[in-house]
Write a protein that holds these residues in place. Structure first.
Motif, PDB file in Angstrom:
ATOM      1  N   PHE A  56       0.844  -1.202   0.000  1.00  0.00           N
ATOM      2  CA  PHE A  56       0.000   0.000   0.000  1.00  0.00           C
ATOM      3  C   PHE A  56       0.877   1.250   0.000  1.00  0.00           C
ATOM      4  CE2 PHE A  56      -2.192   3.396   2.324  1.00  0.00           C
ATOM      5  CZ  PHE A  56      -3.385   3.480   1.622  1.00  0.00           C
ATOM      6  N   ALA A  57       1.938   1.249   0.797  1.00  0.00           N
ATOM      7  CA  ALA A  57       2.842   2.396   0.877  1.00  0.00           C
ATOM      8  C   ALA A  57       3.501   2.669  -0.478  1.00  0.00           C
ATOM      9  CB  ALA A  57       3.896   2.162   1.945  1.00  0.00           C
ATOM     10  N   LYS A  58       3.931   1.606  -1.151  1.00  0.00           N
ATOM     11  CA  LYS A  58       4.584   1.782  -2.463  1.00  0.00           C
ATOM     12  C   LYS A  58       3.599   2.330  -3.491  1.00  0.00           C
ATOM     13  CE  LYS A  58       7.892  -1.999  -1.711  1.00  0.00           C
ATOM     14  NZ  LYS A  58       8.270  -3.378  -2.126  1.00  0.00           N
ATOM     15  N   ARG A  60       0.839   4.013  -2.984  1.00  0.00           N
ATOM     16  CA  ARG A  60       0.309   5.327  -2.631  1.00  0.00           C
ATOM     17  C   ARG A  60       1.390   6.370  -2.342  1.00  0.00           C
ATOM     18  NH1 ARG A  60      -5.304   6.791  -2.444  1.00  0.00           N
ATOM     19  NH2 ARG A  60      -6.385   4.898  -3.072  1.00  0.00           N
ATOM     20  N   LYS A  61       2.648   5.955  -2.453  1.00  0.00           N
ATOM     21  CA  LYS A  61       3.774   6.859  -2.169  1.00  0.00           C
ATOM     22  C   LYS A  61       3.703   7.401  -0.738  1.00  0.00           C
ATOM     23  CE  LYS A  61       4.668   8.297  -6.954  1.00  0.00           C
ATOM     24  NZ  LYS A  61       3.843   7.235  -7.563  1.00  0.00           N
ATOM     25  N   ILE A  62       3.414   6.491   0.199  1.00  0.00           N
ATOM     26  CA  ILE A  62       3.371   6.842   1.624  1.00  0.00           C
ATOM     27  C   ILE A  62       4.786   6.828   2.190  1.00  0.00           C
ATOM     28  CG2 ILE A  62       2.466   6.200   3.890  1.00  0.00           C
ATOM     29  CD1 ILE A  62       0.293   7.047   1.954  1.00  0.00           C
ATOM     30  N   ARG A  63       5.164   7.869   2.888  1.00  0.00           N
ATOM     31  CA  ARG A  63       6.475   7.931   3.531  1.00  0.00           C
ATOM     32  C   ARG A  63       6.406   7.490   4.993  1.00  0.00           C
ATOM     33  NH1 ARG A  63       8.499  13.570   3.583  1.00  0.00           N
ATOM     34  NH2 ARG A  63      10.372  12.568   4.442  1.00  0.00           N
ATOM     35  N   TYR A  64       5.306   7.833   5.663  1.00  0.00           N
ATOM     36  CA  TYR A  64       5.167   7.529   7.087  1.00  0.00           C
ATOM     37  C   TYR A  64       3.738   7.069   7.397  1.00  0.00           C
ATOM     38  CZ  TYR A  64       9.627   9.828   7.967  1.00  0.00           C
ATOM     39  OH  TYR A  64      10.960  10.164   7.967  1.00  0.00           O
ATOM     40  N   PHE A  65       3.640   6.216   8.411  1.00  0.00           N
ATOM     41  CA  PHE A  65       2.352   5.805   8.950  1.00  0.00           C
ATOM     42  C   PHE A  65       2.246   6.280  10.397  1.00  0.00           C
ATOM     43  CE2 PHE A  65       2.881   2.826   5.500  1.00  0.00           C
ATOM     44  CZ  PHE A  65       1.591   2.586   5.029  1.00  0.00           C
ATOM     45  N   MET A  66       1.068   6.759  10.769  1.00  0.00           N
ATOM     46  CA  MET A  66       0.772   7.052  12.171  1.00  0.00           C
ATOM     47  C   MET A  66       0.045   5.833  12.738  1.00  0.00           C
ATOM     48  SD  MET A  66      -0.429  11.029  12.319  1.00  0.00           S
ATOM     49  CE  MET A  66      -0.157  11.050  14.098  1.00  0.00           C
ATOM     50  N   VAL A  67       0.751   5.040  13.540  1.00  0.00           N
ATOM     51  CA  VAL A  67       0.153   3.873  14.191  1.00  0.00           C
ATOM     52  C   VAL A  67      -0.487   4.385  15.479  1.00  0.00           C
ATOM     53  CG1 VAL A  67       0.586   1.603  15.178  1.00  0.00           C
ATOM     54  CG2 VAL A  67       1.843   2.338  13.135  1.00  0.00           C
ATOM     55  N   SER A  68      -1.818   4.436  15.492  1.00  0.00           N
ATOM     56  CA  SER A  68      -2.546   5.188  16.511  1.00  0.00           C
ATOM     57  C   SER A  68      -3.482   4.302  17.333  1.00  0.00           C
ATOM     58  CB  SER A  68      -3.369   6.286  15.815  1.00  0.00           C
ATOM     59  OG  SER A  68      -4.210   6.961  16.712  1.00  0.00           O
ATOM     60  N   PHE A  69      -3.652   4.657  18.605  1.00  0.00           N
ATOM     61  CA  PHE A  69      -4.713   4.059  19.418  1.00  0.00           C
ATOM     62  C   PHE A  69      -5.285   5.135  20.327  1.00  0.00           C
ATOM     63  CE2 PHE A  69      -1.116   3.669  22.289  1.00  0.00           C
ATOM     64  CZ  PHE A  69      -1.654   3.863  23.558  1.00  0.00           C
ATOM     65  N   THR A  70      -6.467   4.877  20.857  1.00  0.00           N
ATOM     66  CA  THR A  70      -7.165   5.820  21.733  1.00  0.00           C
ATOM     67  C   THR A  70      -7.225   5.233  23.137  1.00  0.00           C
ATOM     68  OG1 THR A  70      -8.502   6.631  19.891  1.00  0.00           O
ATOM     69  CG2 THR A  70      -9.336   7.055  22.100  1.00  0.00           C
TER      70      THR A  70
END
Length: 447
Positions: free
Chosen positions: A20-22, A24-34
Motif C-alpha cells: 500500500f505504501a509503495k 500510494r507513495k506513503i512515507r510515514y504511517f501514524m500507528v494510533s490508538f485511543t
C-alpha cells in the motif's frame, strides 16, 4: 483542496501495508490508538518498516498514557488494522492507522477499540449488525482557548448563520473536501447554536468504521484548524452561557448482510420494531450508567445540567425520557427504523460511546426491556410535568457511582475495562475535587 491524489481507498482490500505504501507513495504511517480518556496516541513509523509493525505492532509504555497500567508492565503493542488505513488528505505522504492493543500475546481488555470489537462480535453472534452515525460539534477558538475565534460571531440566535459559516469557509470547506475525497459522503455542514460552534455530518456506517472515522475526524479537525492558526475544541461546555457541544448518535440494527433493517416496522409505533423497542429499552434502563461513558468529564455535566443558554435552549437532555421527533428529550425517534441518542457530548470516547450503546442495547434485547412511556412534551418548558423519567446524574461522580452499581452493564463492557475506567475516572474526579478554585476565593474568603 487541490490535492493530486485519489484519497478514496477500498479498505477491505488493503492487506499488505508495505505494498500500500509503495502504491500510494506513503512515507510515514501514524500507528494510533485511543486511551481510556479519549486521548489519541501514535508513533510515526517509516513506511520501510510498516510490514514489521503490521506483524508485531509498535511498542508503547502503557503507563505513559491514560490506561490503568504501571511502569512495571511489559510493552504494550499497538497492532495496526490495515482495513482502517486513511491517507491524510492535507498531507498525503502520511497515512493513519487505528490499532488494537496487545500485551504478551493477549488483547488488552481495557483498551477502548478492543472493547468495541468484542461487543461487535457478541452482537454478530446474535445475528445483529449495529450501524451508527454521529453528529460531532466543536468550537473554533483562539489558540489560547479563551475565546471564540470570530469576533463578529455575536448573534443571540447564531444557529445556521450563513455569514458566520462563510467567515470560517476556508477551515470548514477544507475539512469537508477531505471527507469527500475520502469517500465518507459528507452531506451537510453548519454553524451551530452557540457562537463559534460548528457541526459536520457524514454517512452512517458499521459501528467500528464509524468509531474509526470519528477518531480520525477529531484529529483531522484539530490539524486543519491549527493549519489556519486556530484551535478546535470538542470540550462539552467551553463557554458559560453558550450551548455546549454534543455528539448525537443515530442508531439502527440490521441483519448480518446489512441489507435488512431490523429496527423498521411500519405497523408499530413510530415505525420502530419490537426488537428496536427492546434495544431502546436497554438504553433507557442503563441511561444513568451510560452517562459515565457518554459524558466522561467534569465539564460534561455543565452541558446536560445547564441553565437556559443565550439562544434560549441548551439542546441537551437532563432527564431519562424518549419521544418522537422532538429534540428536547434524551432519545428521539425521528423516523422509522432508527433512533437518536442525544446524551453523548464532544468529550465522548469514539470507541467507548459505540461500545456502551451496543452493550445497553443487547441487554435490552436479551431481557425484552420496555423503554417506558413515550413523552411528547417540550422538556425545556414542561419537563416538570413528567414524573416517570429519572434525572440524569448531576456530576461525574454520580455518573461513576451509577455505572459502578450497574453490574449488568459493567459485565457487558468487560470487568477489566470497567475496573480500569472507574479507577482512572475516580482519580480524575478526586483531582478536580481537591483543586482550589477562584469560585471558592470569590465566595468564601470572608465567611
Amino acid at each position: 483542496m487541490g490535492t493530486a491524489f485519489d484519497a478514496k481507498i477500498d479498505q477491505a482490500e488493503v492487506t499488505d501495508l508495505g505494498e500500500f505504501a509503495k502504491t500510494r507513495k506513503i512515507r510515514y504511517f501514524m500507528v494510533s490508538f485511543t486511551d481510556l480518556f479519549g486521548a489519541q496516541r501514535a508513533k510515526l513509523v517509516p513506511a520501510q518498516v510498516i510490514s514489521d509493525m503490521q506483524k508485531d505492532g509498535a511498542g508503547f509504555a502503557g503507563f505513559a498514557t491514560w490506561l490503568d497500567l504501571t511502569p512495571a508492565h511489559p510493552d504494550m503493542l499497538a497492532v495496526p488494522d490495515a482495513s482502517s488505513v486513511i491517507q491524510l488528505p492535507w498531507r498525503p505522504e502520511v497515512a493513519w492507522l487505528a490499532s488494537d492493543c496487545i500485551m504478551e500475546g493477549k488483547s488488552v481488555g481495557q483498551a477502548p477499540r478492543n472493547t468495541l470489537k468484542r461487543l461487535v462480535a457478541e452482537a454478530a453472534e446474535q445475528g445483529i449488525r449495529v450501524k451508527t452515525g454521529v453528529e460531532p460539534e466543536f468550537f473554533l477558538v483562539t489558540p489560547d482557548g479563551k475565546q471564540i475565534s470570530d469576533g463578529y460571531d455575536t448573534a443571540e440566535k447564531s444557529c445556521y448563520d450563513q455569514q458566520a459559516v462563510m467567515r470560517r469557509f476556508d477551515v470548514i470547506a477544507e475539512i469537508c473536501d477531505a471527507m469527500l475525497e475520502l469517500g465518507w459522503k459528507p452531506y451537510q455542514n453548519d454553524h451551530e447554536d452557540a457562537n463559534g460552534q460548528f457541526e459536520m455530518n457524514w454517512e452512517y456506517d458499521d459501528v467500528l468504521a464509524t468509531a474509526d472515522k470519528h477518531s480520525f475526524f477529531k484529529f483531522m479537525v484539530r490539524s486543519i484548524a491549527e493549519k489556519h492558526g486556530l484551535r478546535a475544541t470538542f470540550m462539552p461546555k467551553p463557554f458559560k452561557g453558550l450551548t455546549g457541544s454534543g455528539c448525537h448518535a443515530h442508531i439502527s440494527v440490521w441483519d448480518l448482510s446489512g441489507k435488512s433493517n431490523a429496527f423498521a416496522d411500519k405497523s408499530k409505533e413510530l415505525g420502530l420494531s419490537d426488537q428496536g423497542r427492546h434495544f431502546l429499552g436497554g438504553i433507557m434502563k442503563h441511561a444513568s450508567a451510560l452517562a459515565a461513558i457518554c459524558n466522561p468529564t467534569v465539564n460534561s455535566y455543565k452541558r446536560i445540567n445547564a441553565p437556559r443558554t443565550v439562544s434560549g435552549a441548551t439542546w441537551a437532555p437532563n432527564t431519562v425520557t424518549w419521544t418522537g421527533n422532538n429534540r428536547t428529550h434524551m432519545v428521539r425517534v425521528p423516523g422509522p427504523g432508527r433512533f437518536e441518542l442525544r446524551l453523548p457530548d464532544g468529550a465522548a470516547n469514539p470507541y467507548l460511546m459505540q461500545a456502551v450503546i451496543i452493550a445497553a442495547g443487547l441487554s435490552g434485547i436479551r431481557t425484552k426491556a420496555d423503554p417506558g412511556p413515550r413523552s411528547d412534551v417540550d422538556m425545556y418548558r414542561e419537563g416538570h410535568t413528567v414524573t416517570h423519567g429519572a434525572k440524569l446524574p448531576l456530576n461525574l461522580l454520580d455518573a461513576l457511582r451509577a455505572y459502578d452499581e450497574d453490574s449488568e452493564l459493567k459485565a457487558a463492557m468487560g470487568e477489566e475495562f470497567s475496573a480500569a475506567f472507574i479507577k482512572m475516572k475516580t482519580t480524575e474526579w478526586n483531582a478536580y475535587a481537591s483543586h482550589f478554585t477562584q469560585w471558592e476565593r470569590d465566595n468564601t474568603l470572608d465567611i
